[in-house]
Design an enzyme around this catalytic site. Structure first.
Site, PDB file in Angstrom:
ATOM      1  N   THR A  57       7.011   2.995   5.883  1.00 32.69           N
ATOM      2  CA  THR A  57       8.155   3.795   5.613  1.00 32.69           C
ATOM      3  C   THR A  57       8.108   5.021   5.983  1.00 32.69           C
ATOM      4  O   THR A  57       8.979   5.671   6.187  1.00 32.69           O
ATOM      5  CB  THR A  57       8.277   3.596   4.004  1.00 32.69           C
ATOM      6  OG1 THR A  57       6.927   4.196   3.399  1.00 32.69           O
ATOM      7  CG2 THR A  57       8.767   2.538   3.354  1.00 32.69           C
ATOM      8  N   SER A 112      -9.165   8.931  10.746  1.00 35.29           N
ATOM      9  CA  SER A 112      -8.615   9.718  11.758  1.00 35.29           C
ATOM     10  C   SER A 112      -7.844  11.121  11.377  1.00 35.29           C
ATOM     11  O   SER A 112      -7.976  12.159  11.605  1.00 35.29           O
ATOM     12  CB  SER A 112      -7.800   9.062  12.859  1.00 35.29           C
ATOM     13  OG  SER A 112      -6.614   8.369  12.268  1.00 35.29           O
ATOM     14  N   ASP A 142      -0.601  10.111   6.231  1.00 37.50           N
ATOM     15  CA  ASP A 142      -1.969  10.258   6.119  1.00 37.50           C
ATOM     16  C   ASP A 142      -2.423  11.695   6.209  1.00 37.50           C
ATOM     17  O   ASP A 142      -3.279  12.106   5.456  1.00 37.50           O
ATOM     18  CB  ASP A 142      -2.716   9.381   7.095  1.00 37.50           C
ATOM     19  CG  ASP A 142      -2.333   7.879   7.248  1.00 37.50           C
ATOM     20  OD1 ASP A 142      -1.740   7.648   6.423  1.00 37.50           O
ATOM     21  OD2 ASP A 142      -2.469   7.378   8.235  1.00 37.50           O
TER      22      ASP A 142
HETATM   23  C1  GLA Z   1      -0.816   4.266   9.310  1.00 36.30           C
HETATM   24  C2  GLA Z   1      -0.187   5.520   9.862  1.00 36.30           C
HETATM   25  C3  GLA Z   1       0.759   5.986   8.784  1.00 36.30           C
HETATM   26  C4  GLA Z   1       1.704   4.715   8.072  1.00 36.30           C
HETATM   27  C5  GLA Z   1       0.758   3.659   7.702  1.00 36.30           C
HETATM   28  C6  GLA Z   1       1.588   2.493   7.138  1.00 36.30           C
HETATM   29  O1  GLA Z   1      -1.976   4.647   8.567  1.00 36.30           O
HETATM   30  O2  GLA Z   1      -1.055   6.408  10.362  1.00 36.30           O
HETATM   31  O3  GLA Z   1       1.656   7.190   9.151  1.00 36.30           O
HETATM   32  O4  GLA Z   1       2.609   4.697   8.721  1.00 36.30           O
HETATM   33  O5  GLA Z   1      -0.038   3.191   8.927  1.00 36.30           O
HETATM   34  O6  GLA Z   1       2.359   2.971   5.895  1.00 36.30           O
END
Ligand code: GLA
Length: 385
Positions: free
Chosen positions: A36, A129, A173
């Site tokens: 999302t 990361s 993240d």
């Molecule tokens: C990865 C991406 C995030 C997000 C998730 C799914 O972790 O780095 O930005 O899109 O997938 O929610």
């Protein structure tokens, strides 16, 4: 020996002097709201108690020397302003990308001697990361006393991934790694980066179960999902799927390729679930939360198609035990990695035992189970805590 003492010793061995700073940034787990964030939607993550630690000392020149203890114990170096993509040490590109973003704000940045260590399971979907990027930015800003707030740091980390590493990830993240609050999860609005901290009750545990199926095809499939979402937003003349309602989507169903319809349906319903989850979470309404997390997993499995049979199996195995007293679903980008469960502490033993028997029996694999604690983000001020 504590983690800090260990990295101090490593640094001394490597560079024959003490580090000037030791910085740390956490990884994350997402309780609900996946895929999302890059649709300007809502997510509900927590920073967890594992992450990346970096010891560093200043340099007078523009050289960056790095020794990485956990990526095959390798070392490399590069000069600021003169570096290029590293195909040999892929991990180094997170440093280069982050430093490049930081240099747009601070072009006269000087180099550093670095030792990097981490204790985040790799390829597990816990965002090692982002924790690496935030740790690097925290290190350079601490070393040279540069001003950088958490939201800007998060955007720089995302820029590193998007423009340097080549993954078109969203902001979740990095933002939670920078701004998470100890003992809390965070409802984040990825459109304007406003957030609400929600305390995790002492009676509950945040449990991560690693399927130990390493994430595969992540970047290509991830970028493809993002494109599919953007195509639907474009179809509606909207900036992002955040602006499309379920009713609008249903009315255009016949006009859209089935795969695009399904992707958009996931995102639109997941946004609603995530906002509803905050309300349920705040009022300790576990049965609603349980339901929302179950629906989220199904939607990621059937409409967004990012789960694996092992993750689906783990969710089944765990939900058999926790029923409506807790929730369980895949977490993060998918295509392997972890599932997350929120459950009363009293159920941990029975869930663990059940997973340890059932998962190997069904899949011939062993799962790793981490009981984690929501921790403080790298850029969150203590006085804000
Ligand atoms: C990865 C991406 C995030 C997000 C998730 C799914 O972790 O780095 O930005 O899109 O997938 O929610």
């Amino acid at each position: 020996m504590t983690h800090e003492q260990q990295i101090n010793t490593l640094f001394n061995q490597r560079y024959q002097h003490q580090p000037d700073v030791i910085c740390y940034a956490p990884a994350r787990v997402n309780i609900i709201g996946d895929h999302t964030d890059y649709n300007d939607g809502f997510v509900f993550p927590a920073a967890i108690d594992c992450g990346t630690t970096i010891a560093a000392s200043k340099r007078d020149d523009q050289l960056v020397k790095v020794y990485s203890h956990d990526f095959g114990q390798s070392s490399t170096e590069f000069v600021l302003n003169q570096f290029s993509f590293d195909t040999e040490h892929m991990w180094c590109n997170y440093i280069k990308g982050s430093v490049q973003a930081l240099m747009e704000k601070y072009p006269n940045l000087r180099g550093a001697n670095l030792v990097v260590t981490g204790n985040v399971a790799q390829g597990a979907g816990l965002s090692s990361s982002a924790s690496f990027e935030m740790a690097i930015l925290k290190t350079f800003t601490s070393l040279y006393q540069l001003e950088l707030d958490g939201k800007t740091a998060a955007k720089m980390g995302q820029q590193a991934e998007n423009d340097y590493v080549g993954c078109n990830c969203g902001i979740m993240d990095q933002l939670i790694s920078a701004m998470g609050k100890k003992g809390h999860a965070m409802l984040l609005d990825c459109r304007d980066l406003t957030f609400e901290d929600a305390p995790i009750s002492d009676e509950l545990s945040l449990v991560i179960i690693n399927s130990n199926v390493k994430r595969g095809l992540v970047d290509s499939e991830y970028n493809l999902r993002r494109e599919q979402c953007e195509q639907v937003a474009k179809h509606f003349g909207c900036k992002a799927l955040r602006d499309v309602t379920l009713a609008q989507l249903e009315s255009e169903k016949a006009q859209l390729p089935d795969v695009q319809y399904k992707r958009a349906k996931h995102v639109i319903t997941e946004n609603a679930r995530t906002v509803a989850a905050l309300t349920a979470f705040k009022s300790s309404d576990m049965s609603t939360l349980s339901q929302l997390m179950a629906e989220s997993h199904q939607s990621l499995r059937d409409d967004f198609e990012v789960t694996t049979v092992e993750m689906d199996g783990l969710v089944e195995i765990i939900s058999e035990q926790i029923g409506n007293q807790g929730g369980v679903r895949m977490t993060g980008g998918g295509f392997g990695g972890c599932v997350v469960a929120l459950m009363p502490k009293t159920l941990i033993k029975q869930v663990t035992e059940h997973v340890n028997i059932q998962y190997p029996e069904r899949f011939g694999l062993t799962a790793d189970i981490y009981i984690c604690h929501a921790s403080q983000g790298a850029f969150r001020q203590i006085e804000e805590a």
